[in-house]
Design an enzyme around this catalytic site. Structure first.
Site, PDB file in Angstrom:
ATOM      1  N   ARG A 185       0.726  -1.090   0.172  1.00 43.53           N
ATOM      2  CA  ARG A 185       0.064   0.164  -0.545  1.00 43.53           C
ATOM      3  C   ARG A 185       1.100   1.409  -0.210  1.00 43.53           C
ATOM      4  O   ARG A 185       1.479   1.386   0.800  1.00 43.53           O
ATOM      5  CB  ARG A 185      -0.910   0.176   1.107  1.00 43.53           C
ATOM      6  CG  ARG A 185      -1.681   1.163   1.178  1.00 43.53           C
ATOM      7  CD  ARG A 185      -2.730   1.286   2.483  1.00 43.53           C
ATOM      8  NE  ARG A 185      -4.008   0.853   2.164  1.00 43.53           N
ATOM      9  CZ  ARG A 185      -5.190   0.745   2.057  1.00 43.53           C
ATOM     10  NH1 ARG A 185      -5.427   2.116   3.086  1.00 43.53           N
ATOM     11  NH2 ARG A 185      -5.665   0.291   2.021  1.00 43.53           N
ATOM     12  N   HIS A 188      -7.192   0.775  -6.604  1.00 43.14           N
ATOM     13  CA  HIS A 188      -7.451  -0.086  -5.355  1.00 43.14           C
ATOM     14  C   HIS A 188      -8.442  -1.080  -6.081  1.00 43.14           C
ATOM     15  O   HIS A 188      -9.527  -1.844  -5.642  1.00 43.14           O
ATOM     16  CB  HIS A 188      -8.401   0.538  -4.434  1.00 43.14           C
ATOM     17  CG  HIS A 188      -9.006   0.429  -2.840  1.00 43.14           C
ATOM     18  ND1 HIS A 188      -7.000  -1.369  -3.053  1.00 43.14           N
ATOM     19  CD2 HIS A 188      -8.907   0.279  -1.405  1.00 43.14           C
ATOM     20  CE1 HIS A 188      -8.284  -0.906  -1.599  1.00 43.14           C
ATOM     21  NE2 HIS A 188      -8.967  -0.456  -1.023  1.00 43.14           N
ATOM     22  N   GLN A 239     -10.115  -3.890  -3.299  1.00 41.77           N
ATOM     23  CA  GLN A 239     -11.716  -3.285  -3.539  1.00 41.77           C
ATOM     24  C   GLN A 239     -12.266  -4.286  -4.018  1.00 41.77           C
ATOM     25  O   GLN A 239     -13.924  -4.051  -3.700  1.00 41.77           O
ATOM     26  CB  GLN A 239     -11.521  -1.748  -3.127  1.00 41.77           C
ATOM     27  CG  GLN A 239     -13.238  -1.507  -2.749  1.00 41.77           C
ATOM     28  CD  GLN A 239     -12.727  -1.188  -0.820  1.00 41.77           C
ATOM     29  OE1 GLN A 239     -12.249  -1.369   0.436  1.00 41.77           O
ATOM     30  NE2 GLN A 239     -14.439  -1.967  -1.384  1.00 41.77           N
ATOM     31  N   ASP A 256     -17.029   6.705  -1.737  1.00 43.25           N
ATOM     32  CA  ASP A 256     -16.087   6.486  -1.138  1.00 43.25           C
ATOM     33  C   ASP A 256     -15.520   8.096  -0.842  1.00 43.25           C
ATOM     34  O   ASP A 256     -16.425   9.434  -1.197  1.00 43.25           O
ATOM     35  CB  ASP A 256     -14.817   6.373  -2.383  1.00 43.25           C
ATOM     36  CG  ASP A 256     -13.459   6.379  -1.902  1.00 43.25           C
ATOM     37  OD1 ASP A 256     -13.575   6.012  -0.279  1.00 43.25           O
ATOM     38  OD2 ASP A 256     -12.641   6.526  -2.228  1.00 43.25           O
ATOM     39  N   CYS A 309     -16.589   1.536   0.348  1.00 39.36           N
ATOM     40  CA  CYS A 309     -15.700   1.141   0.340  1.00 39.36           C
ATOM     41  C   CYS A 309     -15.114   1.395   1.696  1.00 39.36           C
ATOM     42  O   CYS A 309     -14.323   0.048   2.514  1.00 39.36           O
ATOM     43  CB  CYS A 309     -14.583   1.410  -0.471  1.00 39.36           C
ATOM     44  SG  CYS A 309     -13.571   3.227  -0.483  1.00 39.36           S
ATOM     45  N   ARG A 356     -13.605  -8.532   1.460  1.00 38.78           N
ATOM     46  CA  ARG A 356     -12.306  -8.439   1.312  1.00 38.78           C
ATOM     47  C   ARG A 356     -11.394  -9.526   1.733  1.00 38.78           C
ATOM     48  O   ARG A 356     -10.972 -10.022   1.126  1.00 38.78           O
ATOM     49  CB  ARG A 356     -11.802  -6.505   2.195  1.00 38.78           C
ATOM     50  CG  ARG A 356     -12.138  -5.906   2.183  1.00 38.78           C
ATOM     51  CD  ARG A 356     -11.837  -5.395   0.301  1.00 38.78           C
ATOM     52  NE  ARG A 356     -10.585  -4.916   0.491  1.00 38.78           N
ATOM     53  CZ  ARG A 356      -9.522  -4.001   1.098  1.00 38.78           C
ATOM     54  NH1 ARG A 356     -10.793  -3.542   1.457  1.00 38.78           N
ATOM     55  NH2 ARG A 356      -8.525  -4.337   0.473  1.00 38.78           N
TER      56      ARG A 356
HETATM   57  N1   CP Z   1     -11.744   0.366   2.309  1.00 44.08           N
HETATM   58  C1   CP Z   1     -10.191   0.273   2.653  1.00 44.08           C
HETATM   59  O1   CP Z   1      -9.280  -0.560   2.091  1.00 44.08           O
HETATM   60  O2   CP Z   1     -10.004   0.560   3.895  1.00 44.08           O
HETATM   61  P1   CP Z   1      -8.504   0.325   4.695  1.00 44.08           P
HETATM   62  O3   CP Z   1      -7.820   1.783   4.418  1.00 44.08           O
HETATM   63  O4   CP Z   1      -8.908   0.850   5.971  1.00 44.08           O
HETATM   64  O5   CP Z   1      -7.866  -0.571   4.961  1.00 44.08           O
HETATM   65  N1  NVA Z   2     -10.523   6.526  -1.899  1.00 41.22           N
HETATM   66  C1  NVA Z   2      -9.691   6.380  -0.217  1.00 41.22           C
HETATM   67  C2  NVA Z   2      -9.806   5.336  -0.323  1.00 41.22           C
HETATM   68  C3  NVA Z   2      -9.828   4.345   1.166  1.00 41.22           C
HETATM   69  C4  NVA Z   2      -9.535   2.804   1.504  1.00 41.22           C
HETATM   70  C5  NVA Z   2      -8.097   6.450  -0.933  1.00 41.22           C
HETATM   71  O1  NVA Z   2      -7.684   6.560  -1.016  1.00 41.22           O
HETATM   72  O2  NVA Z   2      -7.792   6.708   0.225  1.00 41.22           O
END
Ligand code: CP
Ligand code: NVA
Length: 291
Positions: free
Chosen positions: A100, A127, A130, A210, A250, A278
């Protein structure tokens, strides 16, 4: 060839269908696979996470494997060791690597030097994990994916892009409604774009929210909140969707901002199932990648 999942477009429709079938089977019998028996998976986090970390850690354990969570500041990566050398060393120890991070280029660099599968646990651009859970949730609700209409309402961000790209593989028609300046850029050929939330949700089977301020966008938070205010998902907007439409998010949610508490905790949401899915979808993904 080492298999990676950087955007989700590495999957074709048959593979995606088979992955979702496996996810359903693993949801029904969580301890039925030992695909990671005796093996470890590295999970590198350069950004915050609740769901992704939890679902991967718990899921890898359920597959008989050991998750190794690494934060950037714990690695020599933070002191100048290259991404490539980090990948080369990790490849000697683990069966797969999740990352990440912000830049998609960093994920690509890691994958290019890795001898084991690399998967995207969220970048600024994508993502895909997701989106896999979202498709699983949609299929459980409607019994099919092809021909479903999904309306994403809000910032044209990583989640919107992955829904558009991975949804297209499955035959889901994705519309993204965003205000000027926040439209989905790049892969928009896969989605219909509009600046009108009502137009986007007309006939939609699912309406998706989101956050308005993604990780890394904090400096423009005020401008985002004001531009995106008309793009809140509430019961009135859901009423404009197809009969039986569901609300998705999400998470993390900001009740009263991008979604009302009535929708977030109401009878039309499948948001908490999405969060659970997930784990099941990612276990199916890991099975495929480490095969
Ligand atoms: N939806 C999602 O990826 O959540 P987190 O940022 O908590 O991992
Ligand atoms: N769009 C958001 C998603 C979080 C799961 C971000 O990138 O922070």
């Amino acid at each position: 060839m080492t298999r990676h999942l950087l955007t989700g477009t590495e999957l074709d429709r048959d593979e995606l269908g088979a992955l979702l079938d496996r996810a359903d089977a693993l949801k029904a019998a969580p301890l039925s696979s030992r695909a990671l028996e005796g093996r470890s998976v590295a999970l590198i986090f350069e950004k915050h996470s609740t769901r992704t970390r939890l679902s991967f850690e718990a899921g890898i354990f359920e597959l008989g494997g050991q998750p190794i969570v690494l934060r950037r500041d714990e690695l020599h990566l933070a002191r100048g060791e290259s991404v490539g050398d980090t990948a080369r060393v990790l490849s000697r120890h683990v069966a797969a690597i999740g990352l990440r991070t912000g830049p998609d280029a960093l994920l690509e660099e890691l994958a290019a030097a890795s001898d084991v599968p690399v998967f995207n646990m969220l970048t600024a651009g994508h993502h895909p994990c997701q989106a896999l859970a979202d498709l699983m949730t949609l299929r459980a609700q409607f019994g099919r994916l092809e021909g479903l209409k999904l309306a994403y309402v809000g910032d044209g961000n990583n989640v919107a892009r992955s829904l558009a790209l991975v949804g297209a593989i499955a035959g889901v028609e994705v519309t993204v409604a965003s205000p000027a300046g926040y439209a989905l850029a790049g892969d928009s050929a896969h989605a219909t774009l509009t600046d009108d939330p009502a137009e986007a949700v007309a006939g939609a089977h699912a309406v998706y929210a989101d956050v308005w301020v993604s990780m890394g966008d904090e400096q423009t938070a005020d401008a985002r909140r004001s531009a995106l205010a008309p793009f809140r998902i509430d019961d009135a907007l859901l009423d404009r969707a197809a009969p039986g439409a569901i609300a998705l998010h999400c998470l993390p949610a900001h009740p009263g901002e991008e979604i009302t508490p009535e929708v977030l905790y109401g009878s039309r949401q499948r948001i908490w199932d999405q969060a659970e899915n997930r784990r099941h979808a990612q276990k199916a993904l890991l099975e495929l990648l480490v095969r």
